[in-house]
Design a protein around this motif. Sequence first.
Motif, PDB file in Angstrom:
ATOM      1  N   GLY A 141      -7.178  -6.031   1.903  1.00 14.13           N
ATOM      2  CA  GLY A 141      -8.586  -6.103   1.489  1.00 14.13           C
ATOM      3  C   GLY A 141      -9.307  -6.952   2.508  1.00 14.13           C
TER       4      GLY A 141
ATOM      5  N   ARG B 180     -14.695   1.566   1.398  1.00 16.76           N
ATOM      6  CA  ARG B 180     -13.969   2.575   2.163  1.00 16.76           C
ATOM      7  C   ARG B 180     -12.553   2.148   2.486  1.00 16.76           C
ATOM      8  NH1 ARG B 180     -18.344   3.021   5.909  1.00 16.76           N
ATOM      9  NH2 ARG B 180     -19.892   4.395   4.989  1.00 16.76           N
ATOM     10  N   ARG B 181     -11.713   3.182   2.682  1.00 12.37           N
ATOM     11  CA  ARG B 181     -10.380   2.906   3.207  1.00 12.37           C
ATOM     12  C   ARG B 181     -10.302   3.332   4.648  1.00 12.37           C
ATOM     13  NH1 ARG B 181      -5.605   3.693  -0.916  1.00 12.37           N
ATOM     14  NH2 ARG B 181      -6.423   2.271  -2.472  1.00 12.37           N
TER      15      ARG B 181
ATOM     16  N   MET C 206     -10.794   9.873   5.173  1.00  8.83           N
ATOM     17  CA  MET C 206     -10.177   8.624   5.633  1.00  8.83           C
ATOM     18  C   MET C 206     -10.649   8.290   7.062  1.00  8.83           C
ATOM     19  SD  MET C 206      -7.754   6.507   4.610  1.00  8.83           S
ATOM     20  CE  MET C 206      -6.452   5.441   5.219  1.00  8.83           C
TER      21      MET C 206
ATOM     22  N   GLY D 264       0.828  -1.188   0.000  1.00 10.29           N
ATOM     23  CA  GLY D 264       0.000   0.000   0.000  1.00 10.29           C
ATOM     24  C   GLY D 264       0.864   1.240   0.000  1.00 10.29           C
TER      25      GLY D 264
ATOM     26  N   LEU E 147      -7.603   3.246   8.360  1.00 12.80           N
ATOM     27  CA  LEU E 147      -6.283   2.985   8.921  1.00 12.80           C
ATOM     28  C   LEU E 147      -6.475   2.435  10.332  1.00 12.80           C
ATOM     29  CD1 LEU E 147      -3.174   3.448   8.502  1.00 12.80           C
ATOM     30  CD2 LEU E 147      -3.476   5.617   9.707  1.00 12.80           C
TER      31      LEU E 147
ATOM     32  N   LEU F  18      -1.767  -2.799   2.282  1.00 15.52           N
ATOM     33  CA  LEU F  18      -3.181  -2.463   2.175  1.00 15.52           C
ATOM     34  C   LEU F  18      -3.912  -3.792   2.184  1.00 15.52           C
ATOM     35  CD1 LEU F  18      -5.073  -0.066   1.691  1.00 15.52           C
ATOM     36  CD2 LEU F  18      -4.886  -0.545  -0.744  1.00 15.52           C
TER      37      LEU F  18
ATOM     38  N   PRO G 136      -3.153   0.135   6.949  1.00  9.01           N
ATOM     39  CA  PRO G 136      -4.217   0.589   6.047  1.00  9.01           C
ATOM     40  C   PRO G 136      -5.038  -0.605   5.586  1.00  9.01           C
ATOM     41  CG  PRO G 136      -2.043   1.313   5.290  1.00  9.01           C
ATOM     42  CD  PRO G 136      -1.830   0.254   6.323  1.00  9.01           C
ATOM     43  N   ILE G 137      -6.335  -0.483   5.639  1.00  5.98           N
ATOM     44  CA  ILE G 137      -7.191  -1.581   5.202  1.00  5.98           C
ATOM     45  C   ILE G 137      -8.273  -1.039   4.265  1.00  5.98           C
ATOM     46  CG2 ILE G 137      -6.865  -2.972   7.287  1.00  5.98           C
ATOM     47  CD1 ILE G 137      -9.690  -2.014   8.167  1.00  5.98           C
ATOM     48  N   ARG G 138      -8.932  -1.982   3.596  1.00  2.27           N
ATOM     49  CA  ARG G 138     -10.070  -1.586   2.774  1.00  2.27           C
ATOM     50  C   ARG G 138     -11.297  -2.287   3.355  1.00  2.27           C
ATOM     51  NH1 ARG G 138      -8.589  -3.111  -2.678  1.00  2.27           N
ATOM     52  NH2 ARG G 138      -7.275  -1.278  -2.763  1.00  2.27           N
TER      53      ARG G 138
END
Length: 452
Positions: A22, A53-54, A350, A14, A56, A20, A47-49
């Motif tokens: 998912g 949405r994203r 965010m 990421g 942290l 990042l 950081p994630i999805r």
Amino acid sequence: MNGTATTDQRAQRGPRGHFLVGSGPEFGRDQLGFYTACARDYGDLVPIRLGPRRALLVYHPDAIEEVLVARSRDFVKSPGVRLLLRRLVGNGLFLAEGEFWLRQRRLVQPAFHRQRIGGYGEVMTSYTARRLAGWKDGDVLDVHAEMMTLTQIIVAKTLFDADVTDESYSIAQTSNVLAAAFGARIRSVVQFIPDWVPTPTNLRAGRALRHLDQVVHRMVAARRRVGEDRGDLLSMLLQAQDADDGRRMSDEQVRDEVMTLFMAGHETTAVALSWTWYLLAAHPDVEAGLVEELRRVLGDRPPTVADLPNLKYADMIVSESMRLYPPAYALARQAVNTTEVAGHSLAPGMVVIMPAWVVHRDPRWFEDPEAFRPERWAGDRARRLPRFAYFPFGGGPRQCIGNAFATMEAVLLLCTIAQRFRLAMEPGQRVAPAPYITLRPEPGPRMRLARR
Ligand code: HEM
């Protein structure tokens, strides 16, 4: 805890070399396990999805302090929390923002001043004693349901001088329906079904909300009829409503504040107490220490607010229980300005999630973190921790307004009950932490009463 393998497989590089992840399905299946796996596999900032949405995930106490304190002006409550709670608590203190929030906070604050809440102690112990009069040696009860009933009655009496004893069963049923509906929404983070879609869950939740509206409406209407200033929070709210300063509070706002305080003011404390009984039943040595303290400090008389400074072990037990099972298990915010956290830049929109569930069990701050050990809070040990290694009540300007109220209530109820009864788990139950709005024990632990 599941979710780890898929989390690993889905990880991609990421921004800024972070991963990042998912994560919608893993989050939905096992939210607590997902938080734990992310911290273990990727560190303090993840950081994630989540569906579209994203977000942290933030696990380091210093970074949490940045979000809640130093940069608090860059954040508002998260869209997930707003979406879940708006219909229930409206624009009450919990969800309000900016200048309006500050005004309401100042208005409500006097009801929570130390001297003021000292006066609530007597209501807390006498209503508990009244409830205990109906408990019999050998009875088996759902301890979570029982704690919900008690804390509901207490918050209504202390803040609004209303007696909801007769309605407590239906209110508890309503809370269960809402918890189930909210739980389903949290789990379906990816395929979110708006609450106006008439699914069976949404219809049930709608009925539950209408029921709670009626309860609140009755409390407000009864006071308006009497028209008397009882000097409590409800009178303060109604006076503010009547004040002729051009900033009158609408009926809707009074309803929102009463609902906010009624809901925020009972379920969290009930959850903390339920987990405390569960933990005590599994740790007879700790329970024996508590009973010894009660004998030494109180003898046979019931506890009062004046005893609290001497009921240190009881206080440590409550702290330790909220460390392992924080009722507010993850706090969340949304950035409204371009900002940063621990050097990680955040664009407006965010979301930041701070899982107390993981931070409270971090071996960097707590030795043998999975163990229930009230002694770890002895002396000034808490003060040697980073400020946000332990944050059951949040922090910064949005810190829980009921912090001292809740701590006093939890200790007084624990002592009043433990003085008269021992609670033992019925065999064959598997109780797990269920991440609804609060971290409920599920199913509610069934415990057998033994009179002391
Ligand atoms: C063990 C019991 C309790 C716990 C663990 C708890 C936890 C919390 C936490 C973590 C927050 C901050 C949420 C955030 O930053 O997003 C909060 C806010 C709040 N709590 Fe509590 N709470 C408890 C009891 C109470 C009680 C007894 C009351 C009222 C009687 C109350 C009223 C509120 C209100 C009104 C807010 C919003 C404050 C604001 O934003 O200005 N809470 N609570």
